[in-house]
Scaffold this active site. Structure first.
Site, PDB file in Angstrom:
ATOM      1  N   HIS A 100      -0.618 103.969 -22.413  1.00 55.34           N
ATOM      2  CA  HIS A 100      -0.292 104.438 -21.272  1.00 55.34           C
ATOM      3  C   HIS A 100      -0.345 103.511 -19.853  1.00 55.34           C
ATOM      4  CE1 HIS A 100      -0.415 108.750 -22.241  1.00 55.34           C
ATOM      5  NE2 HIS A 100      -1.355 108.450 -22.913  1.00 55.34           N
ATOM      6  N   GLU A 114       3.933 111.209 -23.565  1.00 56.53           N
ATOM      7  CA  GLU A 114       3.480 110.853 -24.959  1.00 56.53           C
ATOM      8  C   GLU A 114       4.373 110.581 -25.976  1.00 56.53           C
ATOM      9  OE1 GLU A 114       0.753 110.233 -25.613  1.00 56.53           O
ATOM     10  OE2 GLU A 114      -0.286 111.419 -24.064  1.00 56.53           O
ATOM     11  N   HIS A 140      -5.205 103.601 -27.741  1.00 58.43           N
ATOM     12  CA  HIS A 140      -3.795 104.565 -27.375  1.00 58.43           C
ATOM     13  C   HIS A 140      -3.600 104.548 -25.782  1.00 58.43           C
ATOM     14  CE1 HIS A 140      -1.417 108.024 -26.755  1.00 58.43           C
ATOM     15  NE2 HIS A 140      -2.418 108.590 -25.747  1.00 58.43           N
ATOM     16  N   SER A 178       1.666 103.352 -29.434  1.00 59.45           N
ATOM     17  CA  SER A 178       0.456 103.321 -30.095  1.00 59.45           C
ATOM     18  C   SER A 178       0.349 103.600 -31.313  1.00 59.45           C
ATOM     19  CB  SER A 178      -0.880 104.122 -29.487  1.00 59.45           C
ATOM     20  OG  SER A 178      -0.661 105.333 -29.165  1.00 59.45           O
TER      21      SER A 178
HETATM   22 CO    CO Z   1      -2.061 109.960 -24.475  1.00 60.61          CO
END
Ligand code: CO
Ligand code: PHE
Length: 296
Positions: free
Chosen positions: A139, A182, A134, A201
């Site tokens: 990111h 997010e 993730h 993700s």
């Molecule tokens: Co995150």
């Protein structure tokens, strides 16, 4: 050096309890097992394929520019050489979730914390907390984009500042992070695309957020977003759509949030499912299968 720990949440009789850690460690790359590399490879191939026409072009280009591939878990040192050169950001390896203020301070210093450990094979489709896949796959690619890179740093500085104002401003800012960094969507000439790491993700949500009739898709408005509750245990009921990273930057970095927090003080938050008359709705969701409780 002591062995890095794998810090995960605890399940108690009171339910899920997050555990925080502040240690910054060296990525123990040689300790990854063949199974760890295989989990990375499987997730990488699957998401790369699903995201081909779903992720924003900036994300896809940066995956390639950073040399990420399915053969092995990337080395943070290799990523850092490219990232530092592109935007001055740097990955730091951590053991798990950081306390909020520590997290803000790292972002304000252009340091992005990445969990060193990866989920197990039986957690391929879902894990409750951020792991290496993730954090790194979701990111890091957008930190190669100069505008997004500056947004992330300003967010960290804004978080440090908000924490001196109290819990309500902090909750407002957390919602902004949730619905942009997010779970954000971006409008492009080719249609809506994903830029939020929580979606990037996740196999299921990558498809759901763009193709399902169920959720709302609403034009981004900073104050609206900061008032909106969200879900942590299911797909989002609402996604907010930015027109571009410049718009996001101008709407968040430029204004002084002090007076905005003050105006929002005591206001009742908006449920995750709600569409307001004032919203620019790309889609009003059917809401099929939604339960009324569970918004945070
Ligand atoms: Co995150
Ligand atoms: N402009 C915000 C403030 O005055 C800081 C901020 C920047 C918040 C970027 C979020 C994202 O506090």
């Amino acid at each position: 050096m002591t062995e890095p720990r794998r810090v995960e949440h605890q399940m108690t009789d009171k339910g899920y309890v997050p555990v925080y850690t502040t240690a910054v460690i060296a990525q123990p790359w040689s300790q990854y097992s063949a199974a760890d590399h295989a989990v990375w490879g499987q997730l990488f191939r699957r998401q790369r394929e699903i995201l081909r026409d779903r992720a924003c072009p900036e994300f896809l280009a940066s995956i390639d520019a950073l040399g990420m591939g399915d053969a092995q878990i990337p080395k943070f040192d290799d990523i850092n050489r490219l990232l530092l050169e592109a935007t001055g950001w740097k990955l730091i390896a951590v053991e798990g979730l950081l306390p909020e203020l520590t997290f803000f301070e790292h972002l304000a210093a252009r340091e992005f914390p990445v969990t060193w450990w990866i989920r197990r094979a039986d957690q391929i489709d879902y894990i409750a907390e951020p792991d290496l896949f993730h954090d790194l796959f979701g990111h890091v690619p957008l930190l190669m984009n100069p505008v997004f890179a500056d947004y992330m740093q300003a967010y960290g500085a804004g978080g440090v500042r908000a924490s001196t104002f109290g819990n309500e401003p902090l909750a407002n800012l957390t919602r902004l992070y949730w619905y942009t960094v997010e779970f954000g969507l971006i409008n492009t000439p080719q249609g809506l695309r994903i830029y939020g790491a929580g979606i990037l993700s996740s196999k299921g949500e990558s498809i759901h957020c763009l193709e399902s009739e169920v959720p709302n898709r609403i034009g981004f408005d900073v104050q609206r977003v900061m008032q909106t509750r969200y879900r942590i245990d299911s797909f989002q009921k609402t996604y907010f759509v930015i027109d571009g990273f410049e718009q996001l930057f101008q709407a968040t970095v430029d204004p002084d949030f002090g007076p905005i927090y003050y105006r929002m003080k005591g206001a009742e938050p908006i449920p995750a499912a709600t569409v307001l008359d004032s919203d620019r709705a790309f889609q009003r969701g059917s809401g099929a299968g939604w339960s009324n409780d569970g918004d945070v």
